[in-house]
Design an enzyme around this catalytic site. Structure first.
Site, PDB file in Angstrom:
ATOM      1  N   ASP A  96      72.842  20.797  11.759  1.00 18.88           N
ATOM      2  CA  ASP A  96      71.463  21.159  12.092  1.00 18.88           C
ATOM      3  C   ASP A  96      70.531  21.078  10.882  1.00 18.88           C
ATOM      4  O   ASP A  96      69.437  20.515  10.955  1.00 18.88           O
ATOM      5  CB  ASP A  96      71.392  22.585  12.665  1.00 18.88           C
ATOM      6  CG  ASP A  96      71.951  22.667  14.081  1.00 18.88           C
ATOM      7  OD1 ASP A  96      71.873  21.666  14.811  1.00 18.88           O
ATOM      8  OD2 ASP A  96      72.470  23.741  14.442  1.00 18.88           O
TER       9      ASP A  96
ATOM     10  N   THR B 227      76.556  23.927  21.525  1.00 16.72           N
ATOM     11  CA  THR B 227      75.232  24.525  21.514  1.00 16.72           C
ATOM     12  C   THR B 227      75.297  25.945  22.067  1.00 16.72           C
ATOM     13  O   THR B 227      76.386  26.488  22.297  1.00 16.72           O
ATOM     14  CB  THR B 227      74.212  23.592  22.234  1.00 16.72           C
ATOM     15  OG1 THR B 227      72.913  24.120  22.047  1.00 16.72           O
ATOM     16  CG2 THR B 227      74.506  23.443  23.718  1.00 16.72           C
TER      17      THR B 227
ATOM     18  N   LYS C 146      78.039  28.579  19.268  1.00 15.14           N
ATOM     19  CA  LYS C 146      78.167  28.089  17.890  1.00 15.14           C
ATOM     20  C   LYS C 146      79.002  29.006  16.993  1.00 15.14           C
ATOM     21  O   LYS C 146      79.697  28.539  16.094  1.00 15.14           O
ATOM     22  CB  LYS C 146      76.781  27.870  17.264  1.00 15.14           C
ATOM     23  CG  LYS C 146      76.049  26.662  17.839  1.00 15.14           C
ATOM     24  CD  LYS C 146      74.740  26.415  17.118  1.00 15.14           C
ATOM     25  CE  LYS C 146      73.962  25.296  17.782  1.00 15.14           C
ATOM     26  NZ  LYS C 146      72.724  24.956  17.064  1.00 15.14           N
TER      27      LYS C 146
ATOM     28  N   THR D  14      61.955  41.306  12.290  1.00 20.45           N
ATOM     29  CA  THR D  14      62.789  42.395  11.775  1.00 20.45           C
ATOM     30  C   THR D  14      63.037  42.094  10.295  1.00 20.45           C
ATOM     31  O   THR D  14      63.858  41.248   9.951  1.00 20.45           O
ATOM     32  CB  THR D  14      64.139  42.443  12.543  1.00 20.45           C
ATOM     33  OG1 THR D  14      63.858  42.370  13.941  1.00 20.45           O
ATOM     34  CG2 THR D  14      64.925  43.687  12.231  1.00 20.45           C
TER      35      THR D  14
ATOM     36  N   ALA E   1      69.519  29.940  13.788  1.00 24.72           N
ATOM     37  CA  ALA E   1      68.878  28.651  13.509  1.00 24.72           C
ATOM     38  C   ALA E   1      68.471  28.567  12.035  1.00 24.72           C
ATOM     39  O   ALA E   1      68.671  27.538  11.376  1.00 24.72           O
ATOM     40  CB  ALA E   1      67.666  28.460  14.406  1.00 24.72           C
TER      41      ALA E   1
HETATM   42  P1  ATR Z   1      68.616  31.492  16.991  1.00 26.75           P
HETATM   43  O1  ATR Z   1      70.091  31.312  16.976  1.00 26.75           O
HETATM   44  O2  ATR Z   1      67.871  30.499  17.855  1.00 26.75           O
HETATM   45  O3  ATR Z   1      68.024  31.603  15.639  1.00 26.75           O
HETATM   46  P2  ATR Z   1      68.459  34.344  17.234  1.00 26.75           P
HETATM   47  O4  ATR Z   1      69.596  34.502  16.294  1.00 26.75           O
HETATM   48  O5  ATR Z   1      68.372  35.224  18.444  1.00 26.75           O
HETATM   49  O6  ATR Z   1      68.380  32.859  17.788  1.00 26.75           O
HETATM   50  O7  ATR Z   1      67.108  34.489  16.377  1.00 26.75           O
HETATM   51  C1  ATR Z   1      65.848  34.384  16.946  1.00 26.75           C
HETATM   52  C2  ATR Z   1      64.797  34.536  15.837  1.00 26.75           C
HETATM   53  O8  ATR Z   1      63.491  34.436  16.444  1.00 26.75           O
HETATM   54  C3  ATR Z   1      64.845  35.857  15.132  1.00 26.75           C
HETATM   55  O9  ATR Z   1      64.397  35.664  13.805  1.00 26.75           O
HETATM   56  C4  ATR Z   1      63.834  36.689  15.947  1.00 26.75           C
HETATM   57  O10 ATR Z   1      63.287  37.788  15.258  1.00 26.75           O
HETATM   58  P3  ATR Z   1      64.120  39.192  15.188  1.00 26.75           P
HETATM   59  O11 ATR Z   1      65.166  38.993  14.142  1.00 26.75           O
HETATM   60  O12 ATR Z   1      63.102  40.205  14.811  1.00 26.75           O
HETATM   61  O13 ATR Z   1      64.695  39.401  16.569  1.00 26.75           O
HETATM   62  C5  ATR Z   1      62.772  35.647  16.164  1.00 26.75           C
HETATM   63  N1  ATR Z   1      61.886  35.906  17.320  1.00 26.75           N
HETATM   64  C6  ATR Z   1      62.216  35.840  18.630  1.00 26.75           C
HETATM   65  N2  ATR Z   1      61.127  36.091  19.413  1.00 26.75           N
HETATM   66  C7  ATR Z   1      60.085  36.323  18.562  1.00 26.75           C
HETATM   67  C8  ATR Z   1      58.708  36.642  18.753  1.00 26.75           C
HETATM   68  N3  ATR Z   1      58.190  36.755  19.979  1.00 26.75           N
HETATM   69  N4  ATR Z   1      57.938  36.806  17.656  1.00 26.75           N
HETATM   70  C9  ATR Z   1      58.466  36.675  16.407  1.00 26.75           C
HETATM   71  N5  ATR Z   1      59.762  36.385  16.169  1.00 26.75           N
HETATM   72  C10 ATR Z   1      60.572  36.206  17.232  1.00 26.75           C
END
Ligand code: ATR
Length: 275
Positions: free
Chosen positions: A103, A62, A66, A154, A132
């Site tokens: 997953d 985790t 990963k 983004t 994810a």
């Molecule tokens: P994970 O492995 O859990 O997917 P990650 O790769 O850091 O973690 O991705 C987090 C996702 O949540 C991304 O899509 C992020 O958006 P950005 O690509 O713009 O960073 C999104 N995310 C995190 N916080 C957010 C928020 N407050 N509002 C909207 N999107 C959010």
């Protein structure tokens, strides 16, 4: 000697995997021990090697390891290859280490089998473009949805992800303000709920037939699920079932036995609510 399994992460103290796998093992009469291992941020590779040198037979991986597990595996399943992330390692007879990613299969099983939410032929909205979401897109596209739209804070990341999966099915990236119509299924794969925040979705994406899923879970409904509930969504579902089902898929890969995930999910739900 008893076979050993573990989940490696950092942090790891809140992991529910030991409890889930202990229940699977008891049900399926499997002689194994499954523990949680806190691994130093710089010490992942030696920790895995040491584990498999002893009685270790399989690992769950985790946050934040990963991608390192993906690099370390000597062979990869196609879905792990596409996800570029590994949550399951399997020691094979010849000493090699197979990397898989359960997953997405866990999420699909929870939706389709536990929640009776169809994906085939449906219009799906996925929010987020991080690890994810990358892990779930191939298993989703295998279900042959009519169309998948990805939105992300983004936009460029959503665009890159849609481009890299477009050969597998109908998938496109959109900006939040381009969303107008309602979807059949909405999946929140962002970590926004962790910060108590909501992705900026227009209300029009939720209709009374929409099933809304948050990959996060907590004792209380996440802000995202509260938002969807207030808009009259047909179903709101949190990620606890995904957690149990991805564990069930890993267990099956390691032991060749399918555990009764439904009863374990209901016991984990009681545990969560009793906390
Ligand atoms: P994970 O492995 O859990 O997917 P990650 O790769 O850091 O973690 O991705 C987090 C996702 O949540 C991304 O899509 C992020 O958006 P950005 O690509 O713009 O960073 C999104 N995310 C995190 N916080 C957010 C928020 N407050 N509002 C909207 N999107 C959010």
């Amino acid at each position: 000697m008893t076979d050993l399994y573990a989940v490696m992460g950092n942090p790891i103290n809140h992991s529910k995997s030991p409890s889930i796998h202990a229940q699977f093992a008891e049900q399926a009469k499997q002689d194994l021990v499954y523990s949680a291992m806190l691994v130093p941020k710089e010490g992942f590779e030696p920790a895995v090697k040491d584990f498999f040198k002893g009685s270790g037979k399989g690992l769950n991986i985790t946050v934040p390891f990963k991608e390192q597990a993906f690099q370390l595996a000597t062979a990869l399943t196609p879905r792990a290859q596409t996800a570029q992330a590994v949550n399951t390692l399997v020691l094979q007879e010849d000493g090699s280490i197979l990397g898989d990613n359960t997953d997405g299969a866990g999420l699909v099983r929870d939706l389709v089998m536990n929640q009776h939410v169809e994906i085939t032929g449906k219009r799906i909205l996925v929010i987020g473009a991080g690890g994810a979401v990358r892990g779930i897109l191939q298993p989703f596209l295998e279900q042959d949805p009519e169309h998948i739209v990805i939105v992300n804070r983004t936009f460029e990341k959503a665009q890159l992800l849609a481009d890299s999966f477009k050969d597998l099915g109908s998938i496109e990236a959109k900006a939040f303000d381009e969303l107008t119509e309602a979807f059949d299924v909405i999946i929140n794969g962002t970590s926004a709920s962790l910060a108590g925040e909501l992705p900026p979705l227009p209300e029009s994406v939720v209709a009374t037939h929409t099933a809304v899923y948050d990959m996060m879970y907590a004792k209380e409904l996440t802000p995202f699920l509260v938002w969807a509930q207030n808009l009259g969504a047909n179903k709101i579902i949190d990620g606890l079932g995904m957690l149990v089902e991805q564990a069930a898929v890993s267990f099956e890969i390691w032991r060749g036995v399918k555990p009764d995930s439904v009863s374990v999910l209901s016991s984990m739900r009681k545990q969560l609510q009793g906390m």
